[in-house]
Design a protein around this motif. Structure first.
Motif, PDB file in Angstrom:
ATOM      1  N   PHE A  57       0.830  -1.200   0.000  1.00  0.00           N
ATOM      2  CA  PHE A  57       0.000   0.000   0.000  1.00  0.00           C
ATOM      3  C   PHE A  57       0.866   1.252   0.000  1.00  0.00           C
ATOM      4  N   ASP A  58       0.246   2.383  -0.282  1.00  0.00           N
ATOM      5  CA  ASP A  58       0.937   3.670  -0.284  1.00  0.00           C
ATOM      6  C   ASP A  58       0.534   4.548   0.896  1.00  0.00           C
ATOM      7  N   ASP A  59      -0.728   4.495   1.297  1.00  0.00           N
ATOM      8  CA  ASP A  59      -1.233   5.383   2.343  1.00  0.00           C
ATOM      9  C   ASP A  59      -2.022   4.559   3.359  1.00  0.00           C
ATOM     10  N   LEU A  60      -1.461   4.412   4.533  1.00  0.00           N
ATOM     11  CA  LEU A  60      -2.070   3.582   5.579  1.00  0.00           C
ATOM     12  C   LEU A  60      -3.505   3.986   5.868  1.00  0.00           C
ATOM     13  N   GLU A  61      -3.728   5.264   6.156  1.00  0.00           N
ATOM     14  CA  GLU A  61      -5.059   5.695   6.570  1.00  0.00           C
ATOM     15  C   GLU A  61      -6.089   5.624   5.457  1.00  0.00           C
ATOM     16  N   LYS A  62      -5.696   5.931   4.242  1.00  0.00           N
ATOM     17  CA  LYS A  62      -6.649   5.905   3.130  1.00  0.00           C
ATOM     18  C   LYS A  62      -6.955   4.488   2.659  1.00  0.00           C
ATOM     19  N   GLU A  63      -5.980   3.596   2.755  1.00  0.00           N
ATOM     20  CA  GLU A  63      -6.156   2.267   2.186  1.00  0.00           C
ATOM     21  C   GLU A  63      -6.513   1.177   3.190  1.00  0.00           C
ATOM     22  N   LEU A  64      -5.941   1.208   4.386  1.00  0.00           N
ATOM     23  CA  LEU A  64      -6.083   0.066   5.296  1.00  0.00           C
ATOM     24  C   LEU A  64      -6.915   0.307   6.546  1.00  0.00           C
ATOM     25  N   VAL A  65      -7.371   1.540   6.762  1.00  0.00           N
ATOM     26  CA  VAL A  65      -8.156   1.841   7.963  1.00  0.00           C
ATOM     27  C   VAL A  65      -9.626   1.964   7.587  1.00  0.00           C
TER      28      VAL A  65
END
Length: 90
Positions: A57-65
């Motif tokens: 992934f590139d952006d933790l908050e946008k993709e995995l949260v």
């Protein structure tokens, strides 16, 4: 590594991510819980790299949260994930 992951910045083990649901402690409606569980299973069961079992992934908050999380759960969830994130491409 699968082609779609070659340009991603970070990775985390899909099994580690699968257990991230334990960090969710607040109360949610049944509908919210279903959305959260669907979101988590999408990454841990479907969208992981089949060659090495990592989620890229590139952006933790946008993709995995999951967006449904309360602020307290969001904080716990992110802190938990940050312990196992590895940098892939700088």
């Amino acid at each position: 590594m699968e082609g779609k992951n070659r340009s991603k910045k970070f990775k985390i083990g899909s099994v580690y991510y699968e257990f991230s649901g334990r960090e969710i402690k607040d109360k949610y409606s049944q509908t919210e819980l279903e959305k959260i569980m669907h979101f988590l299973s999408y990454w841990s069961d479907i969208n992981f790299d089949k060659t090495d079992a990592y989620i890229y992934f590139d952006d933790l908050e946008k993709e995995l949260v999951p967006p449904e999380l309360t602020p307290a759960d969001r904080k716990r969830f992110i802190e938990y994930l940050k312990k196992e994130i590895e940098v892939v491409n700088k």
